[in-house]
Design a protein around this motif. Structure first.
Motif, mmCIF file in Angstrom:
data_model
loop_
_atom_site.group_PDB
_atom_site.id
_atom_site.type_symbol
_atom_site.label_atom_id
_atom_site.label_comp_id
_atom_site.label_asym_id
_atom_site.label_seq_id
_atom_site.Cartn_x
_atom_site.Cartn_y
_atom_site.Cartn_z
ATOM 1 N N GLY A 76 0.811 -1.209 0.000
ATOM 2 C CA GLY A 76 0.000 0.000 0.000
ATOM 3 C C GLY A 76 0.844 1.259 0.000
ATOM 4 N N LEU A 77 1.932 1.248 0.765
ATOM 5 C CA LEU A 77 2.831 2.406 0.794
ATOM 6 C C LEU A 77 3.493 2.612 -0.564
ATOM 7 N N ILE A 78 3.897 1.515 -1.212
ATOM 8 C CA ILE A 78 4.493 1.608 -2.553
ATOM 9 C C ILE A 78 3.485 2.211 -3.526
ATOM 10 N N ASP A 79 2.235 1.769 -3.431
ATOM 11 C CA ASP A 79 1.183 2.302 -4.309
ATOM 12 C C ASP A 79 0.975 3.798 -4.089
ATOM 13 N N SER A 80 1.235 4.269 -2.864
ATOM 14 C CA SER A 80 1.035 5.688 -2.572
ATOM 15 C C SER A 80 2.250 6.543 -2.956
ATOM 16 N N GLY A 81 3.280 5.884 -3.481
ATOM 17 C CA GLY A 81 4.436 6.640 -3.967
ATOM 18 C C GLY A 81 5.706 6.458 -3.173
ATOM 19 N N ALA A 82 5.673 5.679 -2.096
ATOM 20 C CA ALA A 82 6.880 5.440 -1.305
ATOM 21 C C ALA A 82 7.822 4.509 -2.065
ATOM 22 N N THR A 83 9.094 4.609 -1.793
ATOM 23 C CA THR A 83 10.075 3.685 -2.363
ATOM 24 C C THR A 83 10.442 2.647 -1.312
ATOM 25 N N TRP A 84 11.016 1.536 -1.765
ATOM 26 C CA TRP A 84 11.389 0.488 -0.811
ATOM 27 C C TRP A 84 12.424 0.997 0.186
#
Length: 361
Positions: free
Chosen positions: A139-147
């Motif tokens: 979900g965080l990746i989908d919101s634009g966060a990177t690994w």
């Protein structure tokens, strides 16, 4: 997997455990721990401090390069569990593929997050909490966060398992936030283990600066920095080896030979040190010593193609044609397509032409 006989490297300073204690435990279990990478490195530990020292692209490139060399990457927790210094959390039957299928987290993202202990387990089997975390990270990746943003943030909360009960958010920054009743706040808390001693961080920083100076051709500066590394950790064979390379490039051959020998006293199986010292001896006309050093490198690593080729060339120059042919033939078993392989083929053909009259007679 047993530690005995394995060679471990570390890139980035350890955050969960002092390196010197890890080194002591590896040696106790009859393994080897080196700073940096050599031909014999079988496992590479990615220290969490790398997240603050290198870019995401640099870490990914390093990860890919090590995978291409068939080295086993380890997270800090994975390293400690392999040494028996940390127990695994509750067991589970979730496979990696099952976790990926149920979370819809990309496999590469999952592997990189695992490398920096963003999950309870560092390898199969995974737990249900790992699945919850994977879904949150997706979900965080989908919101634009990177690994890397996730990996840098999660350990600020203490145990990553505690994150399963929190609502995580990413707000166009390099930080992951948790939503509480009073609003968004950063993930605060201490690392699960104590940090290493100040010398550990200083040493990692010095070693990294030395590597950069060496890459930029600043040989004297790099040699001085590696010497400072050795002052902190006199047992570091890789620092001694790297310093020798810098000294050799700077034309300081006597000092270079001293540091190659120092590296070999610290680690007699350091094949690159045997090889480079052989090259130095050959340049100085000390052929017999160079031969012995190349033979030693091959004794420790029978597939060391460069050492085999150089030994063939050395024997050829010494007019030991039969030995030259034998080593060139061995080289061609390892390399059939390169320019060096074509040189080896020409060498074998030349020797055959010159030995034929003798054998015929």
């Amino acid at each position: 997997m047993a530690v005995a006989g394995q060679t471990f490297g570390i890139v980035g300073a350890l955050a969960a455990f002092p390196r010197r204690l890890a080194a002591r435990e590896v040696e106790r279990q009859l393994g080897h721990l080196r700073r940096g990478i050599t031909r014999q490195t079988s496992h590479l530990v990615f220290g969490r401090s790398l997240l603050s020292k290198a870019s995401e692209a640099e870490i990914e490139a390093r990860f890919d390069a090590e995978m291409d060399q068939n080295r086993r990457p380890l997270s800090e927790n994975g390293f400690l569990r392999l040494l028996g210094l940390m127990t695994a959390p509750e067991a589970s039957a979730l496979s990696r593929q099952s976790l990926l299928d149920q979370s819809r987290l990309a496999a590469r993202t999952f592997d990189l997050l695992s490398l920096f202990d963003a999950f309870e387990h560092d390898s199969e089997p995974f737990s249900f909490r790992d699945l919850i975390l994977a879904r949150k990270y997706a979900g965080l990746i989908d919101s634009g966060a990177t690994w890397s943003t996730i990996a840098r943030s999660v350990h600020r909360s203490g145990s990553v398992a505690a994150l399963t009960a929190l609502s995580l958010h990413h707000e166009r920054s390099d930080t992951i936030y948790v939503r509480r009743a009073e609003g968004l706040s950063e993930l605060d808390g201490q690392l699960l283990f104590d940090l290493g001693a100040p010398d550990d961080a200083e040493l990692e920083d010095l070693f990294a600066r030395a590597e950069v100076a060496e890459e930029e051709g600043l040989c004297d500066e790099a040699a001085a920095l590696y010497q400072r590394c050795l002052a902190i950790d006199p047992t570091d064979s890789v620092a001694a080896f790297n310093r020798a390379n810098c000294l050799k490039a700077a034309g300081r051959q006597v000092e270079a030979a001293h540091d190659y020998i120092r590296a070999l006293k610290l680690d007699p199986s350091f094949v690159e040190a045997w090889f480079n010292l052989a090259g130095l001896m050959s340049e100085r006309g000390r052929v017999d010593i160079a031969r012995r050093h190349l033979q030693k490198a091959i004794e420790f690593d029978g597939n060391y193609a460069d050492a085999i080729f150089n030994l063939a060339k050395l024997e050829f120059d010494a007019d030991n044609l039969g030995e030259a042919r034998r080593w060139w033939r061995r080289y061609l078993e390892l390399d059939k397509d390169s320019e060096w392989a074509r040189a080896a083929e020409r060498g074998v053909q030349f020797v055959d032409l010159h030995l034929l009259p003798r054998t015929a007679g």
